[in-house]
Design an enzyme around this catalytic site. Structure first.
Site, PDB file in Angstrom:
ATOM      1  N   VAL A  43       0.845  -1.198   0.000  1.00  0.00           N
ATOM      2  CA  VAL A  43       0.000   0.000   0.000  1.00  0.00           C
ATOM      3  C   VAL A  43       0.877   1.243   0.000  1.00  0.00           C
ATOM      4  O   VAL A  43       0.650   2.197  -0.748  1.00  0.00           O
ATOM      5  CB  VAL A  43      -0.926  -0.008   1.241  1.00  0.00           C
ATOM      6  CG1 VAL A  43      -1.585   1.349   1.442  1.00  0.00           C
ATOM      7  CG2 VAL A  43      -1.975  -1.099   1.109  1.00  0.00           C
ATOM      8  N   GLY A 183      -8.687  12.601   9.709  1.00  0.00           N
ATOM      9  CA  GLY A 183      -7.383  12.024  10.079  1.00  0.00           C
ATOM     10  C   GLY A 183      -6.341  12.467   9.059  1.00  0.00           C
ATOM     11  O   GLY A 183      -6.613  13.300   8.188  1.00  0.00           O
ATOM     12  N   ILE A 185      -4.960  10.965   6.485  1.00  0.00           N
ATOM     13  CA  ILE A 185      -5.189  10.669   5.059  1.00  0.00           C
ATOM     14  C   ILE A 185      -6.196  11.671   4.474  1.00  0.00           C
ATOM     15  O   ILE A 185      -5.977  12.245   3.404  1.00  0.00           O
ATOM     16  CB  ILE A 185      -5.651   9.201   4.881  1.00  0.00           C
ATOM     17  CG1 ILE A 185      -4.493   8.268   5.247  1.00  0.00           C
ATOM     18  CG2 ILE A 185      -6.127   8.946   3.452  1.00  0.00           C
ATOM     19  CD1 ILE A 185      -4.811   6.780   5.205  1.00  0.00           C
ATOM     20  N   ARG A 272      -8.746   2.225   8.888  1.00  0.00           N
ATOM     21  CA  ARG A 272      -8.318   1.078   8.087  1.00  0.00           C
ATOM     22  C   ARG A 272      -8.580  -0.219   8.846  1.00  0.00           C
ATOM     23  O   ARG A 272      -8.574  -0.231  10.072  1.00  0.00           O
ATOM     24  CB  ARG A 272      -6.832   1.226   7.713  1.00  0.00           C
ATOM     25  CG  ARG A 272      -6.629   2.506   6.918  1.00  0.00           C
ATOM     26  CD  ARG A 272      -5.321   2.623   6.207  1.00  0.00           C
ATOM     27  NE  ARG A 272      -4.902   1.544   5.369  1.00  0.00           N
ATOM     28  CZ  ARG A 272      -5.158   1.418   4.054  1.00  0.00           C
ATOM     29  NH1 ARG A 272      -5.908   2.305   3.428  1.00  0.00           N
ATOM     30  NH2 ARG A 272      -4.667   0.413   3.366  1.00  0.00           N
ATOM     31  N   ASP A 312       0.725  -3.337   9.473  1.00  0.00           N
ATOM     32  CA  ASP A 312      -0.664  -2.907   9.681  1.00  0.00           C
ATOM     33  C   ASP A 312      -1.571  -4.033  10.179  1.00  0.00           C
ATOM     34  O   ASP A 312      -2.498  -3.787  10.952  1.00  0.00           O
ATOM     35  CB  ASP A 312      -1.248  -2.370   8.366  1.00  0.00           C
ATOM     36  CG  ASP A 312      -0.823  -0.934   8.081  1.00  0.00           C
ATOM     37  OD1 ASP A 312       0.103  -0.437   8.758  1.00  0.00           O
ATOM     38  OD2 ASP A 312      -1.403  -0.304   7.172  1.00  0.00           O
ATOM     39  N   ALA A 320       4.232   2.990   7.844  1.00  0.00           N
ATOM     40  CA  ALA A 320       5.180   2.152   7.115  1.00  0.00           C
ATOM     41  C   ALA A 320       6.437   1.849   7.931  1.00  0.00           C
ATOM     42  O   ALA A 320       6.926   0.715   7.949  1.00  0.00           O
ATOM     43  CB  ALA A 320       5.567   2.852   5.816  1.00  0.00           C
ATOM     44  N   HIS A 444      23.376  27.767  11.389  1.00  0.00           N
ATOM     45  CA  HIS A 444      22.504  28.917  11.175  1.00  0.00           C
ATOM     46  C   HIS A 444      22.555  29.331   9.713  1.00  0.00           C
ATOM     47  O   HIS A 444      23.627  29.290   9.110  1.00  0.00           O
ATOM     48  CB  HIS A 444      22.990  30.087  12.046  1.00  0.00           C
ATOM     49  CG  HIS A 444      22.154  31.317  11.876  1.00  0.00           C
ATOM     50  ND1 HIS A 444      20.876  31.416  12.383  1.00  0.00           N
ATOM     51  CD2 HIS A 444      22.415  32.489  11.232  1.00  0.00           C
ATOM     52  CE1 HIS A 444      20.380  32.618  12.082  1.00  0.00           C
ATOM     53  NE2 HIS A 444      21.296  33.287  11.381  1.00  0.00           N
TER      54      HIS A 444
HETATM   55  P1  FAD Z   1       0.909  -3.125   3.138  1.00  0.00           P
HETATM   56  O1  FAD Z   1       1.732  -2.011   2.665  1.00  0.00           O
HETATM   57  O2  FAD Z   1      -0.556  -2.942   3.215  1.00  0.00           O
HETATM   58  O3  FAD Z   1       1.252  -4.358   2.206  1.00  0.00           O
HETATM   59  C1  FAD Z   1       0.558  -5.557   2.299  1.00  0.00           C
HETATM   60  C2  FAD Z   1       0.761  -6.319   1.008  1.00  0.00           C
HETATM   61  O4  FAD Z   1       0.237  -7.628   1.175  1.00  0.00           O
HETATM   62  C3  FAD Z   1       0.011  -5.712  -0.175  1.00  0.00           C
HETATM   63  O5  FAD Z   1       0.901  -5.492  -1.227  1.00  0.00           O
HETATM   64  C4  FAD Z   1      -1.038  -6.762  -0.531  1.00  0.00           C
HETATM   65  O6  FAD Z   1      -1.286  -6.840  -1.923  1.00  0.00           O
HETATM   66  C5  FAD Z   1      -0.394  -8.031  -0.025  1.00  0.00           C
HETATM   67  N1  FAD Z   1      -1.360  -9.089   0.303  1.00  0.00           N
HETATM   68  C6  FAD Z   1      -2.468  -8.986   1.067  1.00  0.00           C
HETATM   69  N2  FAD Z   1      -3.072 -10.188   1.180  1.00  0.00           N
HETATM   70  C7  FAD Z   1      -2.327 -11.059   0.457  1.00  0.00           C
HETATM   71  C8  FAD Z   1      -2.438 -12.443   0.179  1.00  0.00           C
HETATM   72  N3  FAD Z   1      -3.425 -13.190   0.697  1.00  0.00           N
HETATM   73  N4  FAD Z   1      -1.507 -13.009  -0.612  1.00  0.00           N
HETATM   74  C9  FAD Z   1      -0.493 -12.279  -1.140  1.00  0.00           C
HETATM   75  N5  FAD Z   1      -0.341 -10.955  -0.898  1.00  0.00           N
HETATM   76  C10 FAD Z   1      -1.240 -10.372  -0.113  1.00  0.00           C
HETATM   77  N6  FAD Z   1       2.523   5.481   6.304  1.00  0.00           N
HETATM   78  C11 FAD Z   1       3.605   6.211   6.592  1.00  0.00           C
HETATM   79  O7  FAD Z   1       4.451   5.779   7.369  1.00  0.00           O
HETATM   80  N7  FAD Z   1       3.794   7.447   6.038  1.00  0.00           N
HETATM   81  C12 FAD Z   1       2.899   7.984   5.177  1.00  0.00           C
HETATM   82  O8  FAD Z   1       3.092   9.094   4.685  1.00  0.00           O
HETATM   83  C13 FAD Z   1       1.754   7.228   4.846  1.00  0.00           C
HETATM   84  N8  FAD Z   1       0.845   7.702   3.975  1.00  0.00           N
HETATM   85  C14 FAD Z   1      -0.230   6.933   3.640  1.00  0.00           C
HETATM   86  C15 FAD Z   1      -1.151   7.440   2.746  1.00  0.00           C
HETATM   87  C16 FAD Z   1      -2.260   6.696   2.388  1.00  0.00           C
HETATM   88  C17 FAD Z   1      -3.249   7.259   1.412  1.00  0.00           C
HETATM   89  C18 FAD Z   1      -2.430   5.391   2.945  1.00  0.00           C
HETATM   90  C19 FAD Z   1      -3.617   4.566   2.569  1.00  0.00           C
HETATM   91  C20 FAD Z   1      -1.520   4.888   3.847  1.00  0.00           C
HETATM   92  C21 FAD Z   1      -0.414   5.647   4.205  1.00  0.00           C
HETATM   93  N9  FAD Z   1       0.525   5.185   5.119  1.00  0.00           N
HETATM   94  C22 FAD Z   1       1.598   5.952   5.440  1.00  0.00           C
HETATM   95  C23 FAD Z   1       0.356   3.880   5.791  1.00  0.00           C
HETATM   96  C24 FAD Z   1       1.234   2.820   5.122  1.00  0.00           C
HETATM   97  O9  FAD Z   1       0.897   2.727   3.775  1.00  0.00           O
HETATM   98  C25 FAD Z   1       1.038   1.494   5.832  1.00  0.00           C
HETATM   99  O10 FAD Z   1       1.254   1.644   7.204  1.00  0.00           O
HETATM  100  C26 FAD Z   1       2.005   0.453   5.293  1.00  0.00           C
HETATM  101  O11 FAD Z   1       1.828   0.277   3.914  1.00  0.00           O
HETATM  102  C27 FAD Z   1       1.829  -0.866   6.009  1.00  0.00           C
HETATM  103  O12 FAD Z   1       2.760  -1.765   5.517  1.00  0.00           O
HETATM  104  P2  FAD Z   1       2.516  -3.339   5.580  1.00  0.00           P
HETATM  105  O13 FAD Z   1       3.774  -3.945   5.056  1.00  0.00           O
HETATM  106  O14 FAD Z   1       2.019  -3.722   6.897  1.00  0.00           O
HETATM  107  O15 FAD Z   1       1.324  -3.643   4.572  1.00  0.00           O
END
Ligand code: FAD
Length: 476
Positions: A43, A183, A185, A272, A312, A320, A444
């Site tokens: 994401v 929030g 987003i 979320r 997440d 992230a 500075h």
């Molecule tokens: P994710 O990034 O959600 O990745 C999970 C992956 O698992 C996905 O690619 C998905 O396709 C895959 N998946 C799911 N189920 C399966 C399955 N059964 N089999 C195979 N693959 C699967 N965070 C920040 O720190 N800074 C920011 O500025 C920020 N801005 C954001 C803006 C927006 C609009 C959004 C929506 C989120 C933002 N975030 C930000 C939050 C951040 O994107 C998430 O916290 C982060 O992506 C979480 O990482 P993750 O690895 O847990 O999961």
């Protein structure tokens, strides 16, 4: 029916999953990374952090150009080519996702594109374009992330009702855009659309936008939003939506009174939810909390000993860099290198105009928990660099333990706050005192000086402000 044997399988290639896969490979593990999307990055890279910040950067140009008039520089009205804007944003994502793919290859991480499902604690079935594959592993890290919550009452199947995913595609610039949820987003995307020309209304059920940050940090963003958006309404609930021609009729409730309004598009950003529907978790011993997030211990280990979960999908702060840190904790636990840390500091940044960033203990939290702290504030009106950035509306604050003078927390609102906060994360991690910050020479004219001067405020001797207080007086 192909079967694959590996030491570690990582499910999901977001900033949690790919960080885990890379770190484990760097430590010599044989790793299979399973991702159902075509692009790696999750994401964050494909429909979160990166595209939103690309759009914020591009649209900041519009507001910067407008704000230049009073500095004697006048530009014409911007011409916005949405196809080009989208293409540029997508090119940033593609470049970075390509980079992640190359890094996987270089490390010998095998990437399998497909959807994973746990048959049992030791077997992952992956549906790929070439049929099913069964993966047997010694350990698995679940990093499947989260998706936007969409309350049933708003889920009309109308594409004009968007989540952040669709909003980041900028299908058009709606004349009237309602954002449900104030929030980070909602506020970031509101900033993008307002700059592009939409009349943005933000509706928040709670008493303030951006809850979690201290009120004094929120104030400059609130002021900006009141100017740039059509309206920010707090303590207001969206009750229902319906389709009326090409518009959405929205019923809202505030102070017990209901009102109806028409919008061209609606962005629902109300939180979320974990992404584990149809993952086969019921075939394992994994347990979930009351909100559906996977329960883990301090090593990111689930209730099923071979299965770890990070990012997440485990709840807490959905950011992230939290996912990437948990990736390392899980891998260290799997390789037997886990070292118990004090609770680590997870900074938060909101990329609004101006940016807000904070880390460690907040002032609000200190009050709620009855922790005695001293709060030092340095207003950016007194910073030469902030004036040259035309950004005097900022603030740097430190939350300090008066007994030990250690920095427990920090907050910044203003231009580049997101870049500045890392010094304070480091300070807190290192157990630095306010004196350490005050005594370190900051160049500075920079905004980083506000951190040094804020620490000086604690001692009552900041050069560019005058503080009448009985604080401990340490000679510099
Ligand atoms: P994710 O990034 O959600 O990745 C999970 C992956 O698992 C996905 O690619 C998905 O396709 C895959 N998946 C799911 N189920 C399966 C399955 N059964 N089999 C195979 N693959 C699967 N965070 C920040 O720190 N800074 C920011 O500025 C920020 N801005 C954001 C803006 C927006 C609009 C959004 C929506 C989120 C933002 N975030 C930000 C939050 C951040 O994107 C998430 O916290 C982060 O992506 C979480 O990482 P993750 O690895 O847990 O999961």
């Amino acid at each position: 029916m192909e079967s694959i044997k590996t030491e570690l399988v990582v499910l999901g290639a977001g900033p949690g999953g790919y960080a885990a896969a890379f770190y484990a490979a760097d430590k010599g593990k044989k790793v299979l990374l399973v991702e159902m999307d075509k692009q790696l990055g999750g994401v964050c890279l494909t429909r979160g952090c990166i595209p939103s910040k690309a759009l914020l950067h591009a649209t900041k140009m519009i507001t910067e150009a407008r704000d230049s008039v009073h500095r004697g520089i006048t530009f014409g009205e911007p011409k916005i080519d949405l196809d080009k804007l989208r293409a540029w944003k997508n090119s940033v994502v593609e470049k970075l996702a390509g980079g992640v793919t190359s890094l996987a290859k270089l490390r010998g991480v095998t990437v399998l594109q497909g959807r994973g499902y746990f048959e049992d604690s030791k077997t992952l079935r992956v549906e790929t374009a070439d049929g099913q594959k069964f993966v047997n592993y010694e350990a698995a890290i679940i990093a499947v992330g989260s998706k936007s919550a969409m309350p049933k009452a708003f889920d009309l199947g109308n594409p004009r009702i968007m989540t952040s995913r669709e909003a980041l595609e900028v299908p058009d610039v709606p004349e009237k855009l309602l954002i449900v949820g104030g929030g980070y987003i909602g506020m970031e995307l509101g900033t993008v659309y307002a700059a592009l020309g939409s009349k943005v209304v933000v509706v928040e059920a709670l008493g303030s936008i951006l809850t979690g940050a201290d009120a004094d940090l929120i104030r400059p963003v609130q002021r900006y939003a009141e100017k740039a958006f059509q309206e920010v309404r707090v303590k207001t609930k969206v009750v229902s939506m319906s389709t009326v021609g090409k518009q959405i009729k929205v019923v809202m409730e505030a102070d017990g009174k209901k009102t109806e309004e028409l919008y061209d598009r609606v962005l629902v950003s109300v939180g979320r939810v974990p992404n584990h529907a149809d993952l086969g978790l019921e075939n394992t011993k994994i347990t979930k909390d009351e909100r559906g997030f996977i329960k883990v211990n301090e090593k990111q280990q689930t209730n099923d000993p071979a299965l770890y979960a990070i990012g997440d999908v485990t709840g807490g702060v959905l950011l992230a860099h939290k996912a990437s840190r948990e990736a390392r904790l899980a891998v260290d636990a799997i390789t037997g290198d886990y070292e118990s840390l004090d609770k680590y500091i997870i900074p938060a940044v909101v990329f609004t105009d101006p940016e807000i960033a904070w880390c460690g203990l907040t002032e609000t939290e200190a009050k709620q928990k009855g922790i005695t702290v001293k709060v030092a504030r340095f207003p950016w009106g007194a910073s030469g660099r902030a004036q040259t950035f035309d950004s005097p509306d900022g603030l740097t604050k430190l939350i300090i333990d008066p007994a030990t003078e250690r920095v427990l927390g920090a907050g910044i609102v203003g231009h580049g706050a997101g870049e500045l906060i890392s010094e304070l994360v480091f300070a807190i991690e290192m157990g630095a005192t306010a004196y350490d910050l005050a005594a370190s020479i900051h160049p500075h004219p920079t905004l980083s000086e506000t951190i040094m001067e804020c620490a000086e405020v604690f001692y009552g001797n900041a050069t560019h402000t005058f503080t009448r207080k009985e604080a401990p007086r340490r000679e510099g």
